[in-house]
Design an enzyme around this catalytic site. Sequence first.
Site, PDB file in Angstrom:
ATOM      1  N   GLU A  98       0.821  -1.198   0.000  1.00 50.79           N
ATOM      2  CA  GLU A  98       0.000   0.000   0.000  1.00 50.79           C
ATOM      3  C   GLU A  98       0.867   1.265   0.000  1.00 50.79           C
ATOM      4  O   GLU A  98       0.609   2.214  -0.732  1.00 50.79           O
ATOM      5  CB  GLU A  98      -0.890  -0.036   1.252  1.00 50.79           C
ATOM      6  CG  GLU A  98      -1.657   1.235   1.556  1.00 50.79           C
ATOM      7  CD  GLU A  98      -2.887   1.399   0.691  1.00 50.79           C
ATOM      8  OE1 GLU A  98      -3.173   0.483  -0.094  1.00 50.79           O
ATOM      9  OE2 GLU A  98      -3.549   2.445   0.797  1.00 50.79           O
ATOM     10  N   ASP A  99       1.925   1.274   0.812  1.00 54.02           N
ATOM     11  CA  ASP A  99       2.633   2.526   1.079  1.00 54.02           C
ATOM     12  C   ASP A  99       4.049   2.636   0.516  1.00 54.02           C
ATOM     13  O   ASP A  99       4.664   3.675   0.641  1.00 54.02           O
ATOM     14  CB  ASP A  99       2.737   2.749   2.606  1.00 54.02           C
ATOM     15  CG  ASP A  99       1.358   2.923   3.240  1.00 54.02           C
ATOM     16  OD1 ASP A  99       0.421   3.267   2.503  1.00 54.02           O
ATOM     17  OD2 ASP A  99       1.246   2.703   4.448  1.00 54.02           O
TER      18      ASP A  99
END
Length: 746
Positions: A98-99
């Site tokens: 996700e990051d």
Amino acid sequence: MPKELEIETDVEELAIVITPEVQKRFDEIITQIRDEIDEKRIEQIEKAFHFAANAHSGQTRISGDPYITHPLEVMGILTELHVDSVTLIGALLHDIVEDTGSTLDDVAQEFGPVVALLVEGMTKLSALRYDTRSSEERQAEYFRKMLLSMAQDLRVVMIKFADRLHNMRTLEVMPIKSQIRIAQETLDIYAPLAHRFGVGKIKWQLEDLSLRILDKVAYRRIAERVTMDRDERENALNNVIEQLKIHLKSEGINAEVLGRAKHFFSIYNKINRRGKSFEEILDLLAVRIIVADIPDCYKALGVAHNLFTPIVERFSDYIAMPKGNMYQSLHTKVMDKEGHTIEVQIRTREMDEIAEVGIAAHWRYKEGKSSRIIREDNLKDYYRWLRQVIEGSKEEDSSEEFMQTLKINLFTDEIYVFTPKGKLIRLPKESSPVDFAFAVHSDVGLKTLGSKVNGKMVPLNTRLFNGDSVEILTSANAHPSADWLRFVNSSKARSKIKRYFKQTQFEDSIRIGEELLQRELKANKLKMSRKEILDLVNGAGHESPESFYAAVGAGDLSVKRVLKDVIGEVTQTIEKRNAARQSLMRTLKRDTSNVRVKGADNLMIAFGNCCSPLPGDRIIGYLSKGRGIVVHRNDCPNIADLSKDPEKLVDVDWDVHGGSLFNCRLRIYGEDRNNLLKDMADVFSKMKVSVVELNLRSEGSLAVGTLVVQVKGLGQLSRLMNRVSKIQNIVKVERINVADVAEKIV
Ligand code: MN
């Protein structure tokens, strides 16, 4: 750049990525699991820790802490639940796709496909955003997707709980608006989910942390009240604990006796939902007794009941009947001489652990040094439950229905009832025999006619209680009643009943729609080939003739308007059209119902299952959503209810022509003797009356028969009843309603 230098830089960067504090925290966590997980797997966890630290390097949380502290603490929470190393690695890596620049492929390559699956599930979850202000549809979509990601591997659920718990613990740095949104979501969904999956330890933390944000004032007030008089309460509690310890010991039971803390949210709930006062809640002393094995649980219960005065109706045995989330314990309430009410929970050490960690217990010790085994089917139960929630709410359901299903599944407690053969069936609280029937099998539910609870006939809307033994009477001719929707409480029964009505309505509409088109064509002296009809159907925006006919039959689409283009102009006058429609209605009505409707347009007619009207009975129709016109006897008890909206009552008349038969329900009382049944059968066959269903039971010397016969009308029925009542030893014959079946036989 020379090689050595490059390596040096890397080492330097690594040193920055993992600060001494972070390293220290990691070591602390690892120390706690060294006994449970073998060295090779610990190395994998270390590798994942470095991998995650690298991926998140340079990122900080809003608090200013290095980002890696978050996945690290998520792993820390999970070690307290003693999950396996795969889950711990999944926790460390849960935010990297996700990051950061890392991909699922990277994860799969380094840590294998299972870890990648967990990370994928977490990535999908974090893409979802809950908004209490968004439309019901969007919320429903959110939950549906959430459950789907979780259903891939239940370890995703565990990581998500820990992730949410750590975020809740560090929420104060966020803007107030986000705090409220996240806390509300936690309370609405994650805490009930944690409860459903049995993770008590995380559940109460999520609740208390949410309450602190959502109702600051109440939270502070509870905190103050709990500290007030604390010493006094603790003295009373310690006194009870001491007495229990002494008596358990003298009975030779090795037991640990503890006081239980009351969580703020549960106090809050009892005050707000159940109207209790602080005093009532705080004066209640809560004790837990932990013993070695199940026999000791019951022995300890005996000790508690001997020592104090049991408040009898408060005893529950969740050992014999575990809750759906695996929770097992004995619960009882007793009173001491000073009048304190004491809530006692008694369980084994293992039950106590499961009450804390729930589903996580499934992965415990499997790869470690202990050989403890948690039952395999528990996990299957959870998957089945998730599937049921997701499937019980397929696309055709509205968002509102999905939310209802989800809430039924999340927030209702359960009861346990038995089939006649002693099989345990788990149902939501406040379930009825109909819920039971659908839980046994959909086919049983759809053919349910009546029910017996603990050997007695009861109405289908009877509320079931723990331990009831339930029997369902079925009939090939029976079918669901729209009334059932008013009292069923399980999502399965609800969705199956709704589906049944959608299905039957759909089929009726198709039949009617096709007939309407044919008549319209005939009236216009037109003939259409299949191909032409298909063109017409497509032209009207429908893909298949079925969906076109259904729309016509349901009145959503006018044939006339569709045909207008084909014909070029409307040739029929309004009168003619009405005449055609009325003659069609007459035909359909004759075919289906033998009942004429005065000046009504509805085409669907059904008979009230409650009172089974016969030609000759005075009848009235009731316009019922989903069933068309339902015909009842004037004196049917249901009509009293229904006539609350008089605009829905429709005048109807009998219009019987030869050969039609009607079901009628009778009850016969007699003194039991040999050949009673045979003599009855003789009468029926002489009168050429067929018996659709027969239920004969003896109660001592009394024989009670409930039967459904087919007759032409009231005349034939009274002749039949007359003949039957003359059979030797028959005491009484009466015509009954379905609802009557219940009360009278005792
Ligand atoms: Mn996270």
